[in-house]
Structure formats: C-alpha cells, structure tokens
Design a protein around this motif. Structure first.
Motif, PDB file in Angstrom:
ATOM      1  N   ILE A  84       0.849  -1.204   0.000  1.00 24.07           N
ATOM      2  CA  ILE A  84       0.000   0.000   0.000  1.00 24.07           C
ATOM      3  C   ILE A  84       0.880   1.248   0.000  1.00 24.07           C
ATOM      4  O   ILE A  84       1.658   1.473   0.936  1.00 24.07           O
ATOM      5  CB  ILE A  84      -0.925   0.020   1.227  1.00 24.07           C
ATOM      6  CG1 ILE A  84      -1.767  -1.269   1.297  1.00 24.07           C
ATOM      7  CG2 ILE A  84      -1.843   1.240   1.185  1.00 24.07           C
ATOM      8  CD1 ILE A  84      -2.557  -1.406   2.576  1.00 24.07           C
TER       9      ILE A  84
ATOM     10  N   ARG B  23      -2.893   2.405   5.107  1.00 24.00           N
ATOM     11  CA  ARG B  23      -1.720   1.561   5.393  1.00 24.00           C
ATOM     12  C   ARG B  23      -1.413   1.549   6.881  1.00 24.00           C
ATOM     13  O   ARG B  23      -1.187   0.498   7.484  1.00 24.00           O
ATOM     14  CB  ARG B  23      -0.482   2.045   4.633  1.00 24.00           C
ATOM     15  CG  ARG B  23       0.733   1.143   4.906  1.00 24.00           C
ATOM     16  CD  ARG B  23       2.042   1.901   4.999  1.00 24.00           C
ATOM     17  NE  ARG B  23       2.584   2.155   3.669  1.00 24.00           N
ATOM     18  CZ  ARG B  23       3.689   2.875   3.452  1.00 24.00           C
ATOM     19  NH1 ARG B  23       4.353   3.391   4.479  1.00 24.00           N
ATOM     20  NH2 ARG B  23       4.133   3.097   2.227  1.00 24.00           N
TER      21      ARG B  23
ATOM     22  N   HIS C 256      -9.815   0.218   0.950  1.00 26.33           N
ATOM     23  CA  HIS C 256      -9.324  -0.806   1.876  1.00 26.33           C
ATOM     24  C   HIS C 256     -10.324  -1.115   2.992  1.00 26.33           C
ATOM     25  O   HIS C 256      -9.962  -1.755   3.986  1.00 26.33           O
ATOM     26  CB  HIS C 256      -7.984  -0.363   2.477  1.00 26.33           C
ATOM     27  CG  HIS C 256      -6.901  -0.193   1.461  1.00 26.33           C
ATOM     28  ND1 HIS C 256      -6.642   1.011   0.859  1.00 26.33           N
ATOM     29  CD2 HIS C 256      -6.039  -1.091   0.912  1.00 26.33           C
ATOM     30  CE1 HIS C 256      -5.645   0.868  -0.011  1.00 26.33           C
ATOM     31  NE2 HIS C 256      -5.268  -0.385   0.002  1.00 26.33           N
TER      32      HIS C 256
ATOM     33  N   GLN D 152     -10.733  -4.908   3.934  1.00 22.58           N
ATOM     34  CA  GLN D 152      -9.598  -5.442   4.696  1.00 22.58           C
ATOM     35  C   GLN D 152      -9.621  -4.950   6.140  1.00 22.58           C
ATOM     36  O   GLN D 152      -9.379  -5.718   7.078  1.00 22.58           O
ATOM     37  CB  GLN D 152      -8.283  -5.011   4.042  1.00 22.58           C
ATOM     38  CG  GLN D 152      -7.768  -5.971   2.973  1.00 22.58           C
ATOM     39  CD  GLN D 152      -6.361  -5.586   2.557  1.00 22.58           C
ATOM     40  OE1 GLN D 152      -6.108  -4.447   2.173  1.00 22.58           O
ATOM     41  NE2 GLN D 152      -5.443  -6.533   2.621  1.00 22.58           N
TER      42      GLN D 152
END
Length: 614
Positions: free
Chosen positions: A88, A124, A243, A246
């Motif tokens: 990322i 991230r 994201h 996730q």
C-alpha cells in the motif's frame, strides 16, 4: 405583599422546574425504550440468519458472513509491517500522521492532533496498527488482573459509542494514558457516533505504547454484525473506500481478541454488561474467546437448546456463548432473582442476591459495568455494590445527558467525574434544551407508531364497539402498550400524540395525522408498504450481507427470495404478485438489479410538518 410575591414566584419556579424535569424524564424514557426494542430486533435477526442458511436455495450468498472471509480480504497474521509498506503506497500529497512502529507517545500525540482537525489516518497505517493490536491482544488473558499499588489511581471509562469529543475531553481533564495514569475502557467504543474509527485508533495506539497501563474490555457492540446495524460498518466503508473490506475483516478478528473483564486488587470486577446466576469467572477465564466472532448468531449447540435458554434453566455445564452473552448484555435490577432481559432480548436482569452470591464466591467487593444510558453518567445500585458508568454525553440528543468516569484509589473508593461536551447547549436555556430533547424523542416515537399502524388500528377498533372512532384515554393507552410494548407513560404522552374531543375521548386515528410514507409507490398493497417500513433496518442489514461486493445492488431474484424468506420467518402473509409488482416498479432502468439503499429510503416515515418546513 413582598413576602407573598416571593412565595408565588418560588411556587411558580418549582412548578415550572418540576414540569421541565417530567418532560425530560419521559423523553429519555422514550429514547431508551425504542433503543432496547431495536436491540431486540437485532438479536432476533440472528434467528433469521440461521433460518436463511437453512432455507436459502443459494446458501453461498449468505454463508460468508458466518464463515472465514475470502482470501483477498484476510490480513495474514504472519504479514510483517514492512510488507504493508510494499503493498500500500502512501502518496506524497497525504498530510496526515505518518506512523512508524514501535509507536511512541509522539505518534499518539500526532494522531490526537490530526483527529482534532478532522484528518484521516491513511489505510496503510490503520492496517499496520490493527495488525500490531491483534498481536498484542492475543497475548492477553481473558480476564486482566490489575493492582492499584503501582499507581495512585485507576480511571474507568464506560461506553463512548463513537463520540470522539468525549474521549478528548476525558484526556484533557484527566490526562493522557501513561505508566502513572492508568485506564480501563469498558467496551462499546464504536457504533452510533461519527468517529468510532478514530476512537479505536487512539485507544489501540495507547495500548501498543502502554500495554500494561491501558486496558480494554469487549462490549456488546464490538461485534461485526451489530456494526452492520448501528453505523460502524458504514463509517469504515465511507472513510476507507479502497481498503474498507480489509480493515473490517481485521477488526472482526481484533474484536474477538479483546479481553472480557478486568479485576482490580482481586476485589473490583469490571465488565461491560453484568452477570447472571450461572456466571463462572473461572470458566470465562479458560474459554477460547476469539472463537466467538459475533453473538448475533449462536453456535448450533446453543440453538438446539433455545427453550432452555429462554427459560434460563440451569445447565450442568456452562456454555461459552451464554456465559459471554450474559456478561455483555445483562442489566441490574432492584428485585432479587435472575430473569430473562426482555427489554433488550438478550442477557438477563440480575438482582442484589445474584450480586451477593457472586461476590461471596469470588471474594469481591464491587462490580463496575457500563452498557446502560444514565442521565447523570453514572448510577449506584445493589446497596453500593454495583456501579454503572456511561461516558458518552449527549447520547440521545444534544443536552440529553452527562458523561462520567470513575477514579479508583488504593482504598477502592470510587470518585465520579461528570462532564458534558458543550458545542451548542451553552447557548440554550434549560427550557430550550428540554424542548429539543422532547421534540426528538417524540419524533422517534411517532415513527414507531406509524410503522405499527395496522396493528394499532385493529387494537383501537376492539375498544370502539360503536364505530365512532373515539375511545377513552385508558383504552387508548392500553391499546398502545399492547401493540408497542414500550412500557411508556401513555396517559401522560396522550396530549403529544393524539387529539381528544370535548368529552375527553381520544380520536385514535389522529395518531397518524402528521405522518406518511416518504415516496408512496403506486399499485402496492398498503400492508406491504407498512411492513417494509417497519423492517427497514433489518432489511438493510440483510441486503448489505447479501451484497458481498458492496456495490449497493442486488439482483431481483436475490431480493425476491430474501424478502419471501424474511416474511415466512416472521409469519407475515404476503402475496407474491404484490411483491413482484413492487420489485418491477423499483427496477428503474430494467437491468434486473435493485439499488436497495434507494429502495429502502422510499420506506421511511416523513413528518408532514417537517416536510412543509423544508
């Protein structure tokens, strides 16, 4: 004359204050009754998901919510922090905090500064932080043991529910977590408020910096299926579009690793909800807590024994699910005994005798729990043995309540600190604040009333033997309670909800005068419209579950099948042709898919006066 005038003014003031307090109390009672009814619906959804898996012709479309996430969503436990950096990119244009691990106090301060200025932490760093948090939590026991001898005081905080301003105010008043300033946060960090993600990031950051000095207990909202209903899932998906999956997947795992309770000096038990007559701390300390990702779907062994659960028949061997359900969902009551928590639909009501029995068995002195809204931020019950602490101020509405936290000294004498985040309420006088709370509460109640229009009309008719459309206040109140079961002071609320004639009889249809559906759809049965209105929240969760790619679209076939299963599960008699007409009418571009968020928006209650104002 002066004394008489003073007495008149004093009497007027006392009467005015008493009336304001009465309005404030019944408004808060409305909010709490509707909140608990909503929780009942949420727990009942767990039964539907089971029913859905058993009856769905395409079980793969729903089974993923109860099984392991797909490989693409899983954040491997062996993934190193540097591998996140490879996967990322953080663009140079990103202006937020840049974290490096292991974290320092400077990193935590940078996060606090960024969130005060409404900045987002890059995905991230979020994934790295969550991955590290999981690693640390896995090393912790189910029940954490602390001692006050190592520091002067320990601070215990209750529900925050996404209210970042409350957490920032606690830190401002009480200081940041450190080796000398230890904290226990007692669950329900997320849902309802707008900044659940920021609260988690701050708490997890301090946990990594001070793993022996900041402690987190799991609440009933640290549950990924609860998060579908109460806003956290939506918040994460909105803030971290690329994201989000996730992050949510990793959070599901992190939540399951949160400790279940904390014990201070072997005398003070801190857990989120409460206890029952079968609570076994030794068993709780030994079970594999991470196996239960959600309490919204009981394990099969428990579902097979639902009758036993409902009757609270003592079992020969404690069940993991029931033990955790009780400590996360239960509430204290002044009456002795242990009975099912009918208000919430899960856990139990436990009396002073249940508390005394547990204290005697484990040599305890005090139980600190959260889970329940309290107007003053805290409440003491069971002869001082049980303390409820609630740290989210303005929970229902601006000015509705104070938040509080507890300071425990080495003598284990609790000191309460109250506060209220004041953005707007300082500009309002007491009458205006109560008026705002009352207006918001009545709006929520009217929506609940409209969603049960058919049942209420039928209940009213049973008292209206002559078909006049008028019934007595007592009969009206009895009909309202028999249908809505909110345990509210209906006679007191009557003037706010329905009109009366000169004889004092209630025009019962006037309950519905100021309400209507948002976007009435032609050629659709009124009963179907009302049913969809009532179960909007449930349907939103179910459809979001089916919508695996979060596109907001589901096929007509999936929609039809899901609704028919839901109607069958609830025992709703609905004709297929009326549903087919509805489905076809909302497939606007005729591509065989429905934007269900748009669809559900059509089935919300609009207040006519509000619409005119807009």
């Amino acid at each position: 004359t002066v004394i008489r005038a003073a007495i008149l003014i004093q009497n007027w003031y006392r009467l005015t204050m008493a009336r304001l307090e009465m309005r404030r109390r019944y408004s808060l009672s409305i909010f709490q009754s509707i909140e608990y009814a909503d929780e009942q619906d949420q727990l009942q959804l767990s039964n539907f998901f089971t029913f859905m898996l058993d009856h769905c012709t395409h079980p793969d479309s729903v089974s993923h919510i109860f099984t392991s996430p797909s490989v693409s969503q899983v954040v491997d436990e062996g993934l190193s922090l540097t591998e996140f950096e490879k996967k990322i990119d953080v663009p140079e244009s990103y202006c937020g905090p840049r974290l490096s691990f292991p974290l320092t106090v400077e990193d935590a301060n940078a996060l606090l500064h960024a969130f005060r200025n409404e900045q987002l932490l890059h995905a991230r760093y979020v994934l790295q932080l969550l991955s590290e948090t999981r690693r640390v939590l896995k090393e912790m026991p189910n029940i954490t043991h602390l001692s006050t001898s190592y520091s002067k005081e320990i601070t215990v905080c209750g529900d925050l529910h996404g209210n970042l301003d409350d957490l920032l105010l606690i830190f401002y008043k009480n200081g940041l977590p450190s080796e000398q300033n230890r904290y226990v946060f007692n669950g329900d960090f997320v849902d309802r408020g707008q900044n659940s993600m920021e609260i988690l990031i701050i708490l997890f950051a301090f946990l990594l910096i001070y793993p022996n000095d900041l402690h987190l207990n799991r609440g009933n909202h640290e549950d990924y299926i609860m998060n579908l209903r109460y806003g956290f899932t939506k918040e994460v998906s909105k803030k971290y579009k690329d994201h989000g999956k996730q992050i949510l997947c990793l959070l599901r795992d992190v939540f399951s690793w949160l400790p279940l309770a904390t014990i201070i000096d072997s005398k003070v038990l801190i857990l989120h909800g409460g206890i029952s007559d079968t609570t076994d701390l030794d068993f709780l300390n030994a079970l594999e807590r991470n196996k239960l990702k959600s309490l919204m779907r009981p394990p099969k062994s428990v579902r097979d024994r639902q009758d036993q659960v409902k009757e609270r028949i003592p079992t020969t061997r404690p069940i993991c699910y029931l033990q955790i359900l009780d400590i996360l969902w239960s509430d204290p009551r002044s009456q002795n005994g242990c009975t099912p928590n009918k208000s919430r639909g899960g856990g139990c009501y436990f009396g002073p005798d249940v508390t005394a029995k547990l204290f005697e068995k484990y040599n305890l002195k005090m139980l600190i729990r959260s889970h329940e809204f309290k107007p003053e931020g805290y409440e003491i019950s069971h002869d001082g043995k049980v303390i409820t602490i609630f740290s989210a101020s303005n929970y229902y509405e601006e000015g509705s309540n104070r938040g509080a936290y507890i300071k425990l000294n080495p003598e284990l004498i609790p000191r309460f600190v109250q506060y209220r985040v004041s953005k707007y309420t300082r500009r309002e006088n007491l009458r205006e604040r109560v008026g705002t709370i009352e207006s918001s509460a009545l709006k929520s109640l009217r929506e609940k009333i409209y969603a049960h229009r058919a049942e209420l009309t039928s209940a009213f008719a049973q008292y209206d033997l002559n078909g006049t459309g008028k019934i007595s206040v007592n009969d009206w109140a009895a009909a309202m309670e028999s249908v809505l079961q909110l345990e509210l002071p209906w006679r007191m609320l009557r003037s706010q909800l329905a009109q009366t004639n000169s004889d004092g009889e209630v025009d019962f249809m006037s309950c519905f005068y100021d309400l209507k559906m948002g976007q009435p759809i032609k050629e659709v049965q009124p009963a179907l419209v009302e049913t969809l209105c009532r179960y909007r929240k449930d349907l939103e969760i179910i459809f979001n579950v089916i919508d695996k790619d979060h596109s907001g679209l589901i096929s007509l076939e999936e929609f039809g099948q899901t609704w028919k299963l839901f109607a069958s599960h609830l025992g709703i008699d609905m004709h297929d042709e009326s549903l087919d007409k509805l489905v076809l009418s909302i497939d606007y571009n005729k591509d065989g898919h429905i934007d269900f968020n748009e669809f559900l928006e059509a089935f919300h209650v609009v207040h006519r006066l509000e619409k005119k104002a807009n």
